[in-house]
Design a protein around this motif. Sequence first.
Motif, mmCIF file in Angstrom:
data_model
loop_
_atom_site.group_PDB
_atom_site.id
_atom_site.type_symbol
_atom_site.label_atom_id
_atom_site.label_comp_id
_atom_site.label_asym_id
_atom_site.label_seq_id
_atom_site.Cartn_x
_atom_site.Cartn_y
_atom_site.Cartn_z
ATOM 1 N N VAL A 86 13.138 -1.892 11.217
ATOM 2 C CA VAL A 86 11.922 -2.643 10.816
ATOM 3 C C VAL A 86 12.097 -4.367 11.254
ATOM 4 C CG1 VAL A 86 11.628 -1.095 8.916
ATOM 5 C CG2 VAL A 86 13.276 -3.031 8.480
ATOM 6 N N TRP A 87 13.501 -4.644 11.400
ATOM 7 C CA TRP A 87 13.838 -5.918 11.480
ATOM 8 C C TRP A 87 13.445 -6.469 12.988
ATOM 9 C CZ3 TRP A 87 18.111 -8.289 14.003
ATOM 10 C CH2 TRP A 87 18.357 -9.612 13.732
ATOM 11 N N ARG A 88 12.812 -7.606 13.253
ATOM 12 C CA ARG A 88 12.568 -7.730 14.534
ATOM 13 C C ARG A 88 12.769 -9.619 14.727
ATOM 14 N NH1 ARG A 88 7.749 -10.401 13.112
ATOM 15 N NH2 ARG A 88 6.430 -9.195 11.870
ATOM 16 N N LEU A 89 13.149 -9.858 15.966
ATOM 17 C CA LEU A 89 13.089 -11.178 16.339
ATOM 18 C C LEU A 89 11.806 -11.501 17.338
ATOM 19 C CD1 LEU A 89 16.693 -11.274 17.503
ATOM 20 C CD2 LEU A 89 15.939 -12.170 15.445
ATOM 21 N N THR A 90 11.236 -12.712 16.841
ATOM 22 C CA THR A 90 10.039 -13.044 17.659
ATOM 23 C C THR A 90 9.907 -14.331 18.367
ATOM 24 O OG1 THR A 90 8.622 -11.739 15.802
ATOM 25 C CG2 THR A 90 7.335 -13.218 17.126
ATOM 26 N N GLY A 91 9.478 -14.310 19.384
ATOM 27 C CA GLY A 91 9.223 -15.533 20.121
ATOM 28 C C GLY A 91 7.698 -15.406 20.822
ATOM 29 N N GLY A 92 7.415 -16.785 21.045
ATOM 30 C CA GLY A 92 6.268 -16.794 21.678
ATOM 31 C C GLY A 92 5.730 -18.434 22.058
ATOM 32 N N TYR A 93 4.195 -18.311 22.121
ATOM 33 C CA TYR A 93 3.629 -19.879 21.990
ATOM 34 C C TYR A 93 2.523 -20.076 20.938
ATOM 35 C CZ TYR A 93 2.067 -24.170 24.385
ATOM 36 O OH TYR A 93 1.938 -25.373 24.531
ATOM 37 N N ALA A 94 2.833 -21.066 20.289
ATOM 38 C CA ALA A 94 1.432 -21.300 19.278
ATOM 39 C C ALA A 94 0.843 -22.660 19.298
ATOM 40 C CB ALA A 94 2.298 -21.190 17.879
ATOM 41 N N TRP A 95 -0.181 -22.886 18.944
ATOM 42 C CA TRP A 95 -0.907 -24.192 18.841
ATOM 43 C C TRP A 95 -1.851 -24.079 17.654
ATOM 44 C CZ3 TRP A 95 -1.592 -20.181 22.278
ATOM 45 C CH2 TRP A 95 -2.826 -19.484 22.260
ATOM 46 N N GLY A 96 -2.108 -25.295 17.279
ATOM 47 C CA GLY A 96 -3.112 -25.461 16.006
ATOM 48 C C GLY A 96 -2.983 -26.774 15.745
ATOM 49 N N GLY A 97 -3.600 -27.065 14.293
ATOM 50 C CA GLY A 97 -3.698 -28.120 13.535
ATOM 51 C C GLY A 97 -3.785 -28.116 12.187
ATOM 52 N N GLY B 93 3.588 -25.677 21.046
ATOM 53 C CA GLY B 93 4.763 -25.297 21.585
ATOM 54 C C GLY B 93 5.310 -23.990 21.244
ATOM 55 N N PRO B 94 6.572 -23.760 21.759
ATOM 56 C CA PRO B 94 6.931 -22.525 21.524
ATOM 57 C C PRO B 94 7.367 -22.250 20.226
ATOM 58 C CG PRO B 94 8.468 -24.047 23.161
ATOM 59 C CD PRO B 94 7.335 -24.853 22.500
ATOM 60 N N TYR B 95 7.205 -20.854 19.825
ATOM 61 C CA TYR B 95 7.559 -20.181 18.379
ATOM 62 C C TYR B 95 8.873 -19.631 18.641
ATOM 63 C CZ TYR B 95 7.065 -17.583 14.410
ATOM 64 O OH TYR B 95 7.463 -16.769 13.323
ATOM 65 N N LEU B 96 9.620 -19.759 17.389
ATOM 66 C CA LEU B 96 10.797 -18.875 17.325
ATOM 67 C C LEU B 96 10.891 -18.465 15.760
ATOM 68 C CD1 LEU B 96 13.237 -17.470 18.723
ATOM 69 C CD2 LEU B 96 14.560 -19.544 18.188
ATOM 70 N N GLY B 97 11.233 -17.061 15.686
ATOM 71 C CA GLY B 97 11.039 -16.773 14.217
ATOM 72 C C GLY B 97 11.731 -15.316 14.114
ATOM 73 N N THR B 98 11.410 -14.765 12.643
ATOM 74 C CA THR B 98 12.052 -13.433 12.367
ATOM 75 C C THR B 98 11.263 -12.819 11.565
ATOM 76 O OG1 THR B 98 14.001 -12.203 11.794
ATOM 77 C CG2 THR B 98 13.625 -14.140 10.808
ATOM 78 N N GLY B 99 11.425 -11.542 11.172
ATOM 79 C CA GLY B 99 10.349 -10.801 10.297
ATOM 80 C C GLY B 99 10.764 -9.432 10.245
ATOM 81 N N PHE B 100 9.743 -8.637 9.511
ATOM 82 C CA PHE B 100 10.112 -7.214 9.484
ATOM 83 C C PHE B 100 8.894 -6.673 9.337
ATOM 84 C CE2 PHE B 100 10.675 -8.775 5.158
ATOM 85 C CZ PHE B 100 9.580 -8.166 4.590
#
Length: 260
Positions: free
Chosen positions: A111-122, A169-176
């Motif tokens: 169920v546990w994961r590491l997440t990376g990617g790219y995000a943008w917003g305001g 910019g780059p996104y780095l996080g975790t979750g499940f």
Amino acid sequence: MKKTIVSLFCLLCFDAFAYVGTQFGVGLSGLTGLNVLGGYYNPESESYLLRRFGVRADLADTDALKSAIDSAIDSFMRDGVAVGDGVKIDNGKLDAWHASLLLDYYPFAGVWRLTGGYAWGGADMSADIFGEITTAPDARFYFYLAGDHYYYNGNDFGGVTEINWNFRGPYLGTGFDIDLFCGFVLFFDAGVVFTNRPAKVHIDIPHDQLYVYNKESGVWQPITIPALDNDVARATREANDKLSSFKFFPMVKMGFSYRF
């Protein structure tokens, strides 16, 4: 009998779609409102890689929950939030959105994961600042701005402050992801966007009944608009210089998804 039928139905729909891996979902994002997502992840795949990797794209916006967000802010700020010395903050507003492309990695195929990617917003946040300084000498409210000494001719005052943050910019996080039933999944994400675009603050100070101390003549005199605007611009630059060190936009999301 009804429980048996429901169990059989859940088993059949899971068996029918478990090997496809397409998913979509809805949830709530901290600061950015309603979140919708779609992607691919197949924990039942026989492939080592497909059991551990997934991809997602998501979009969040506060417009869909505007009335609920405004009601919550109004309820929290009812009659203003005191910040000391008779100063209060009221009429808070929030408008925000974000989009992201994400790659998930489940190191233990669980169920546990590491997440990376790219995000943008305001994110745009604003609030009124007002108050009545009962302890101000001679019914005046004194303050300093960019090194100059000001006072309002009266002990009540008001102003507006606004913070705008356009990030990417780059996104780095975790979750499940927790499987519930019939392909439904409870998901949670927490992480940050590493951005070189810090938040910007804007300050608006009313001109009426405002006086400034003239250092050359040693007397108080009504302000001149250009001089006040210069001080506001200088104070804004100093505030933005301090904000420039905060280059991490936090993200927290929670919701439900359905996996085919």
